[in-house]
Design a protein around this motif. Structure first.
Motif, short mmCIF file in Angstrom:
data_model
loop_
_atom_site.label_atom_id
_atom_site.label_comp_id
_atom_site.label_asym_id
_atom_site.label_seq_id
_atom_site.Cartn_x
_atom_site.Cartn_y
_atom_site.Cartn_z
N ALA A 115 41.20 40.08 45.18
CA ALA A 115 41.66 41.33 45.79
C ALA A 115 43.13 41.15 46.13
O ALA A 115 43.57 40.04 46.42
CB ALA A 115 40.86 41.62 47.06
N MET A 148 44.37 43.57 39.63
CA MET A 148 42.93 43.55 39.97
C MET A 148 42.08 44.07 38.81
O MET A 148 41.04 43.50 38.48
CB MET A 148 42.68 44.37 41.24
CG MET A 148 43.21 43.68 42.49
SD MET A 148 42.72 44.52 44.01
CE MET A 148 43.97 45.80 44.13
N ASN A 169 39.52 41.48 37.33
CA ASN A 169 38.12 41.68 37.73
C ASN A 169 37.31 42.47 36.69
O ASN A 169 36.09 42.29 36.59
CB ASN A 169 38.05 42.43 39.06
CG ASN A 169 38.77 41.70 40.18
OD1 ASN A 169 39.24 40.58 40.01
ND2 ASN A 169 38.88 42.33 41.34
N SER A 191 40.34 49.04 50.45
CA SER A 191 39.54 48.50 49.33
C SER A 191 39.92 49.16 47.99
O SER A 191 39.81 48.53 46.92
CB SER A 191 38.05 48.70 49.61
OG SER A 191 37.26 48.28 48.55
N TYR A 245 40.25 47.46 44.48
CA TYR A 245 39.38 46.28 44.52
C TYR A 245 37.91 46.71 44.49
O TYR A 245 37.13 46.26 43.63
CB TYR A 245 39.65 45.41 45.75
CG TYR A 245 38.68 44.25 45.83
CD1 TYR A 245 38.71 43.25 44.86
CD2 TYR A 245 37.71 44.18 46.83
CE1 TYR A 245 37.79 42.19 44.90
CE2 TYR A 245 36.80 43.12 46.87
CZ TYR A 245 36.84 42.14 45.90
OH TYR A 245 35.94 41.11 45.92
N THR A 268 36.87 48.05 41.19
CA THR A 268 36.61 47.05 40.14
C THR A 268 35.22 46.45 40.31
O THR A 268 34.55 46.13 39.33
CB THR A 268 37.65 45.90 40.13
OG1 THR A 268 37.56 45.13 41.34
CG2 THR A 268 39.07 46.41 39.92
N ARG A 309 44.57 37.59 48.96
CA ARG A 309 44.69 39.04 49.19
C ARG A 309 45.96 39.37 49.99
O ARG A 309 46.59 40.40 49.78
CB ARG A 309 43.45 39.51 49.98
CG ARG A 309 43.27 41.00 50.04
CD ARG A 309 41.96 41.37 50.73
NE ARG A 309 41.42 42.59 50.18
CZ ARG A 309 40.24 43.11 50.52
NH1 ARG A 309 39.47 42.50 51.39
NH2 ARG A 309 39.82 44.23 49.98
#
Ligand code: NDP
Ligand code: 8X3
Length: 250
Positions: free
Chosen positions: A87, A104, A108, A147, A150, A153, A191
């Motif tokens: 993240a 990301m 991810n 979020s 992130y 994903t 992060r």
């Protein structure tokens, strides 16, 4: 049948703990990540056959090459743990660098897809009992401020896992979305781009999950009887729960 786990993101956190857990149970390992020195250290520590690959999962050609070049000792992978991920940008969506969103998504989503695509033929060849464990997150299910991409994903990881199950029906290959809540690893350091005190503060005064807790779940999923597929496990520490809805007022 010889058991071989291919783990992405094995240089830290869940991936490294998983390497130690699977090694302690006698599995052979293929470990990947970008930080080669950490992979070398881990290989020296483990007492099972271990092949390390310095690999950025975002590089589809490199992933394909790495899998094609696996020696016969390691090529018949029985469990893939798609764990590499991150993240970035915990601030609000309007304050984020676009590059962080791209990183990301590239890691991810695209990275996870790259590795899955490269290893699927091998897992299908192994058939019954082979397993793909995709590391999702509670953020893929539950929204929270900061979020943004992130969480999106990780929603991708969940849906991709479910969809894979449809296409792999009849092959014996299992697919699980393992979705942890707050866990103390280098995740928050990454992060916040290196803010150690922000990371310490997040985990202080509570009892987060540990990397080893998640590694135990991975091992459990990978060693269930062949006829059992866990579709998704969401695991939070007891000391984490949801908050009420936020309301904008005059
Ligand atoms: P860490 O930061 O400790 O570990 C992340 C791992 O991912 C590292 O080994 C890192 O290796 C690897 N990685 C990152 N980017 C790449 C890349 N481009 N190519 C290859 N490897 C990469 O965090 P965690 O162990 O906590 O995170 C593991 C997974 O768990 C992630 O997918 C994360 O989203 C997820 N997760 C984490 C939670 C938490 O609270 N900790 C909760 C829920 C899910 P290197 O830098 O050497 O490449
Ligand atoms: C990481 C867990 O709670 O930061 O996926 O979203 S959380």
């Amino acid at each position: 049948m010889k058991k071989i786990a291919f783990i992405t993101g094995a240089t830290s956190g869940f991936g490294r703990a998983a390497a130690r857990k699977f090694a302690s149970e006698g599995w052979s390992l293929v470990l990947s990540g970008r930080r080669l020195e950490r992979l070398v250290e881990l290989k020296e520590e483990l007492e099972v056959p271990t092949h390390i690959i310095q690999l950025d999962v975002r590089d589809a050609d490199a992933v394909k090459r790495a899998v094609a070049e696996l020696s016969s000792e390691f090529s018949q992978v029985t469990t893939l743990i798609n764990n590499a991920g991150l993240a970035l940008a915990p601030e609000g969506a309007d304050k984020v660098d676009l590059a962080d969103w791209h990183t990301m998504i590239d890691t991810n989503c695209t990275g996870l897809v790259n590795v899955t695509h490269a290893l699927l033929p091998k897992l299908i060849e192994v058939g019954a009992g082979s397993t793909i464990i995709n590391v999702g997150s509670i953020a893929g299910q539950w929204p929270y401020p900061g979020s943004h991409v992130y969480g999106a994903t990780k929603a991708f990881v969940k849906q991709f896992s479910y969809n894979l199950r449809c296409d792999l029906l009849g092959t014996g290959v299992r697919v699980t979305d393992l979705a942890p809540g707050i866990a103390e690893t280098e995740f928050t350091l990454v992060r916040t781009k290196g803010d150690q005190s922000a990371s310490n503060n997040l985990y202080q005064g509570t009892t987060p999950l540990s990397a080893e807790d998640i590694a135990e779940h991975m091992f459990y999923i990978a060693t269930l009887p062949n006829h059992i597929n866990i579709n998704r496990i969401e695991v939070m520490p007891t000391r984490q729960a949801w908050s009420p809805f936020a309301i904008d007022r005059d």
